[in-house]
Scaffold this motif. Structure first.
Motif, PDB file in Angstrom:
ATOM      1  N   PRO A  57       0.830  -1.209   0.000  1.00 35.35           N
ATOM      2  CA  PRO A  57       0.000   0.000   0.000  1.00 35.35           C
ATOM      3  C   PRO A  57       0.864   1.258   0.000  1.00 35.35           C
ATOM      4  O   PRO A  57       2.007   1.228   0.457  1.00 35.35           O
ATOM      5  N   ASP A  58       0.317   2.343  -0.525  1.00 36.74           N
ATOM      6  CA  ASP A  58       1.011   3.623  -0.463  1.00 36.74           C
ATOM      7  C   ASP A  58       0.933   4.222   0.938  1.00 36.74           C
ATOM      8  O   ASP A  58       1.843   4.912   1.387  1.00 36.74           O
ATOM      9  N   LYS A  59      -0.176   3.942   1.605  1.00 38.89           N
ATOM     10  CA  LYS A  59      -0.355   4.393   2.982  1.00 38.89           C
ATOM     11  C   LYS A  59      -1.286   3.419   3.686  1.00 38.89           C
ATOM     12  O   LYS A  59      -1.999   2.644   3.053  1.00 38.89           O
ATOM     13  N   GLY A  60      -1.250   3.459   5.011  1.00 40.96           N
ATOM     14  CA  GLY A  60      -2.096   2.585   5.805  1.00 40.96           C
ATOM     15  C   GLY A  60      -1.370   1.323   6.253  1.00 40.96           C
ATOM     16  O   GLY A  60      -0.212   1.089   5.899  1.00 40.96           O
ATOM     17  N   LYS A  61      -2.063   0.528   7.045  1.00 39.70           N
ATOM     18  CA  LYS A  61      -1.495  -0.680   7.641  1.00 39.70           C
ATOM     19  C   LYS A  61      -2.351  -1.901   7.302  1.00 39.70           C
ATOM     20  O   LYS A  61      -3.579  -1.814   7.239  1.00 39.70           O
ATOM     21  N   ILE A  62      -1.686  -3.029   7.118  1.00 39.56           N
ATOM     22  CA  ILE A  62      -2.356  -4.310   6.908  1.00 39.56           C
ATOM     23  C   ILE A  62      -1.774  -5.311   7.894  1.00 39.56           C
ATOM     24  O   ILE A  62      -0.561  -5.519   7.927  1.00 39.56           O
ATOM     25  N   PHE A  63      -2.658  -5.905   8.697  1.00 40.74           N
ATOM     26  CA  PHE A  63      -2.234  -6.887   9.691  1.00 40.74           C
ATOM     27  C   PHE A  63      -2.864  -8.236   9.370  1.00 40.74           C
ATOM     28  O   PHE A  63      -4.058  -8.328   9.082  1.00 40.74           O
ATOM     29  N   VAL A  64      -2.066  -9.293   9.406  1.00 42.64           N
ATOM     30  CA  VAL A  64      -2.535 -10.663   9.261  1.00 42.64           C
ATOM     31  C   VAL A  64      -2.122 -11.420  10.511  1.00 42.64           C
ATOM     32  O   VAL A  64      -0.939 -11.454  10.862  1.00 42.64           O
ATOM     33  N   ASN A  65      -3.108 -11.965  11.212  1.00 40.50           N
ATOM     34  CA  ASN A  65      -2.847 -12.618  12.505  1.00 40.50           C
ATOM     35  C   ASN A  65      -2.072 -11.691  13.448  1.00 40.50           C
ATOM     36  O   ASN A  65      -1.197 -12.123  14.202  1.00 40.50           O
ATOM     37  N   GLY A  66      -2.395 -10.401  13.379  1.00 39.11           N
ATOM     38  CA  GLY A  66      -1.791  -9.420  14.271  1.00 39.11           C
ATOM     39  C   GLY A  66      -0.418  -8.932  13.875  1.00 39.11           C
ATOM     40  O   GLY A  66       0.182  -8.115  14.576  1.00 39.11           O
ATOM     41  N   VAL A  67       0.099  -9.410  12.740  1.00 37.74           N
ATOM     42  CA  VAL A  67       1.444  -9.046  12.301  1.00 37.74           C
ATOM     43  C   VAL A  67       1.349  -8.088  11.111  1.00 37.74           C
ATOM     44  O   VAL A  67       0.603  -8.342  10.161  1.00 37.74           O
ATOM     45  N   ASP A  68       2.113  -7.016  11.148  1.00 35.36           N
ATOM     46  CA  ASP A  68       2.144  -6.030  10.076  1.00 35.36           C
ATOM     47  C   ASP A  68       2.811  -6.647   8.835  1.00 35.36           C
ATOM     48  O   ASP A  68       3.979  -7.031   8.878  1.00 35.36           O
ATOM     49  N   VAL A  69       2.057  -6.743   7.736  1.00 37.21           N
ATOM     50  CA  VAL A  69       2.567  -7.379   6.520  1.00 37.21           C
ATOM     51  C   VAL A  69       3.793  -6.644   5.992  1.00 37.21           C
ATOM     52  O   VAL A  69       4.756  -7.272   5.516  1.00 37.21           O
ATOM     53  N   ASN A  70       3.796  -5.320   6.076  1.00 35.20           N
ATOM     54  CA  ASN A  70       4.913  -4.547   5.522  1.00 35.20           C
ATOM     55  C   ASN A  70       6.172  -4.642   6.375  1.00 35.20           C
ATOM     56  O   ASN A  70       7.284  -4.530   5.856  1.00 35.20           O
ATOM     57  N   LYS A  71       6.013  -4.860   7.672  1.00 35.89           N
ATOM     58  CA  LYS A  71       7.180  -4.934   8.561  1.00 35.89           C
ATOM     59  C   LYS A  71       7.767  -6.330   8.659  1.00 35.89           C
ATOM     60  O   LYS A  71       8.986  -6.491   8.818  1.00 35.89           O
ATOM     61  N   ASP A  72       6.924  -7.346   8.607  1.00 33.71           N
ATOM     62  CA  ASP A  72       7.400  -8.727   8.733  1.00 33.71           C
ATOM     63  C   ASP A  72       6.550  -9.617   7.826  1.00 33.71           C
ATOM     64  O   ASP A  72       5.708 -10.375   8.287  1.00 33.71           O
ATOM     65  N   ARG A  73       6.795  -9.496   6.529  1.00 34.43           N
ATOM     66  CA  ARG A  73       5.978 -10.184   5.537  1.00 34.43           C
ATOM     67  C   ARG A  73       5.998 -11.694   5.735  1.00 34.43           C
ATOM     68  O   ARG A  73       4.960 -12.354   5.686  1.00 34.43           O
ATOM     69  N   GLU A  74       7.176 -12.262   5.969  1.00 38.33           N
ATOM     70  CA  GLU A  74       7.288 -13.712   6.087  1.00 38.33           C
ATOM     71  C   GLU A  74       6.465 -14.252   7.253  1.00 38.33           C
ATOM     72  O   GLU A  74       5.739 -15.235   7.118  1.00 38.33           O
ATOM     73  N   LYS A  75       6.548 -13.582   8.394  1.00 33.89           N
ATOM     74  CA  LYS A  75       5.795 -14.031   9.567  1.00 33.89           C
ATOM     75  C   LYS A  75       4.298 -13.838   9.357  1.00 33.89           C
ATOM     76  O   LYS A  75       3.483 -14.703   9.702  1.00 33.89           O
ATOM     77  N   ALA A  76       3.924 -12.694   8.772  1.00 30.56           N
ATOM     78  CA  ALA A  76       2.507 -12.391   8.570  1.00 30.56           C
ATOM     79  C   ALA A  76       1.849 -13.401   7.638  1.00 30.56           C
ATOM     80  O   ALA A  76       0.698 -13.799   7.840  1.00 30.56           O
ATOM     81  N   LEU A  77       2.583 -13.812   6.616  1.00 30.41           N
ATOM     82  CA  LEU A  77       1.990 -14.660   5.593  1.00 30.41           C
ATOM     83  C   LEU A  77       2.184 -16.146   5.849  1.00 30.41           C
ATOM     84  O   LEU A  77       1.742 -16.975   5.055  1.00 30.41           O
ATOM     85  N   PHE A  78       2.825 -16.494   6.967  1.00 30.39           N
ATOM     86  CA  PHE A  78       3.105 -17.902   7.257  1.00 30.39           C
ATOM     87  C   PHE A  78       1.820 -18.728   7.320  1.00 30.39           C
ATOM     88  O   PHE A  78       1.777 -19.871   6.855  1.00 30.39           O
ATOM     89  N   GLY A  79       0.763 -18.149   7.880  1.00 32.36           N
ATOM     90  CA  GLY A  79      -0.479 -18.908   8.058  1.00 32.36           C
ATOM     91  C   GLY A  79      -1.562 -18.540   7.073  1.00 32.36           C
ATOM     92  O   GLY A  79      -2.755 -18.607   7.399  1.00 32.36           O
ATOM     93  N   ILE A  80      -1.172 -18.142   5.856  1.00 28.04           N
ATOM     94  CA  ILE A  80      -2.165 -17.727   4.880  1.00 28.04           C
ATOM     95  C   ILE A  80      -1.989 -18.522   3.589  1.00 28.04           C
ATOM     96  O   ILE A  80      -0.874 -18.839   3.179  1.00 28.04           O
ATOM     97  N   GLY A  81      -3.109 -18.878   2.968  1.00 34.07           N
ATOM     98  CA  GLY A  81      -3.093 -19.527   1.661  1.00 34.07           C
ATOM     99  C   GLY A  81      -3.984 -18.737   0.724  1.00 34.07           C
ATOM    100  O   GLY A  81      -4.988 -18.157   1.154  1.00 34.07           O
ATOM    101  N   ALA A  82      -3.633 -18.678  -0.552  1.00 31.22           N
ATOM    102  CA  ALA A  82      -4.407 -17.851  -1.479  1.00 31.22           C
ATOM    103  C   ALA A  82      -4.384 -18.418  -2.887  1.00 31.22           C
ATOM    104  O   ALA A  82      -3.376 -18.960  -3.334  1.00 31.22           O
ATOM    105  N   VAL A  83      -5.521 -18.281  -3.564  1.00 29.59           N
ATOM    106  CA  VAL A  83      -5.621 -18.521  -5.005  1.00 29.59           C
ATOM    107  C   VAL A  83      -6.231 -17.255  -5.585  1.00 29.59           C
ATOM    108  O   VAL A  83      -7.424 -16.995  -5.433  1.00 29.59           O
ATOM    109  N   LEU A  84      -5.389 -16.430  -6.218  1.00 33.98           N
ATOM    110  CA  LEU A  84      -5.841 -15.127  -6.689  1.00 33.98           C
ATOM    111  C   LEU A  84      -6.225 -15.116  -8.159  1.00 33.98           C
ATOM    112  O   LEU A  84      -6.782 -14.154  -8.645  1.00 33.98           O
TER     113      LEU A  84
END
Length: 248
Positions: A57-84
C-alpha cells in the motif's frame, strides 16, 4: 484475546496517478467466511494482493494474525493460503506430483512430512477417496472443478488459518459450485479456517458467508455481518438486491 485474522487500516493505493484504493478499512474475525463484493475494477483483487504481500500500500497498515505485513511479511503470511487467479499447474504432471513439488516450500517439514501432507490435502479436497484416487491423473485431464479443488489443496499445504480466494467459482457448473461450497464450509467448521472470498456469484456467497464487504471505485461502502446487511434495506432479502441497491 484478539480474534482479528485480517485487519486493514486506512489503506490507499495509486497506480499511474489513479487512486484505486481510497482509505480502506475493515476487519475479518476468526472463522469468518467473508464475501468480498463489488463490480469489476472496484479494487477487490488489489486489496487481496496487498493482504498477501504481492504489492504494498502507499499508505495505511495491513495486519494478518496481528502481524504487520509490511514490517514482517514472512511471519505475517506464514499462516495464509491464497488462489488469486485460475490455479496454474504443470499439465503434464499428475496432481499429486504438482503438490509434492510445491510442498518442498514447507521448509519446516521433513520430506516425509511433506509427502504425508500432500496425501492429507488430496483427501480433504476429495481428489483421493477410498474408492478413487485422482491424484495420479495428469492435470491436463482434470475438469475445471477438479483444478479448483487442486488449487485449494495447494493453499492447505502450509496449514493456513486464513484462505483467500479470488473468483473461485468462475467457469464452474452448478455441481462444481456446490462441491466447492461444501468444501469451504467443511474447512471452516472442522479446521476453523477463515475465508475471504471474492465472487460475482452472489447466490453462492449468500449460502455460506456470515460477513460481507462491499467495495465500489476503491471505497469500502459497507462491512459487517450478513444479517445486518440484508436487514439494512428493509424487506429485500437477496444479496443481489442488496448489492444493486448499494452500488447505486
Amino acid at each position: 484475546m484478539d480474534n482479528k485474522k485480517i485487519e486493514i487500516k486506512n489503506v490507499s493505493k495509486t497506480f499511474r496517478k489513479r487512486r484505486v484504493i481510497k482509505n480502506a478499512s475493515f476487519e475479518i474475525l476468526s472463522s469468518d467466511i467473508c464475501g468480498f463484493i463489488g463490480p469489476n475494477g472496484a479494487g477487490k483483487t488489489t486489496i487481496m494482493k496487498m493482504i498477501t504481500g504481492l504489492i504494498s500500500p502507499d499508505k495505511g497498515k495491513i495486519f494478518v494474525n496481528g502481524v504487520d505485513v509490511n514490517k514482517d511479511r514472512e511471519k505475517a503470511l506464514f499462516g495464509i493460503g491464497a488462489v488469486l487467479e485460475i490455479p496454474v499447474f504443470f499439465d503434464y504432471m499428475s496432481g499429486r506430483k504438482n503438490l509434492q513439488n510445491l510442498a518442498r516450500l514447507n521448509y519446516g517439514m521433513t520430506r516425509k512430512e511433506q509427502l504425508e501432507k500432500v496425501e492429507e490435502v488430496l483427501e480433504i479436497v476429495g481428489l483421493k477417496t477410498k474408492d478413487v484416487d485422482r491424484g495420479d491423473d495428469k492435470v491436463k485431464t482434470y475438469s475445471l472443478g477438479m483444478k479448483q479443488r487442486l488449487g485449494l489443496a495447494q493453499t492447505l499445504l502450509n496449514n493456513p488459518s486464513i484462505v483467500i480466494l479470488d473468483e473461485p467459482t468462475n467457469g464452474l457448473d452448478p455441481l462444481g459450485m456446490k462441491e466447492l461450497r461444501n468444501l469451504i464450509l467443511k474447512l471452516r467448521n472442522e479446521k476453523g479456517i477463515t475465508f475471504l472470498i471474492s465472487s460475482h456469484h452472489l447466490d453462492e456467497l449468500q449460502k455460506i458467508c456470515n460477513k460481507y464487504i462491499l467495495i465500489k471505485d476503491g471505497d469500502i461502502k459497507w462491512s459487517g455481518k450478513s444479517n445486518a446487511l440484508l436487514d439494512s434495506i428493509g424487506d429485500t432479502r437477496t444479496l443481489e438486491d442488496v448489492f444493486m441497491e448499494s452500488m447505486q
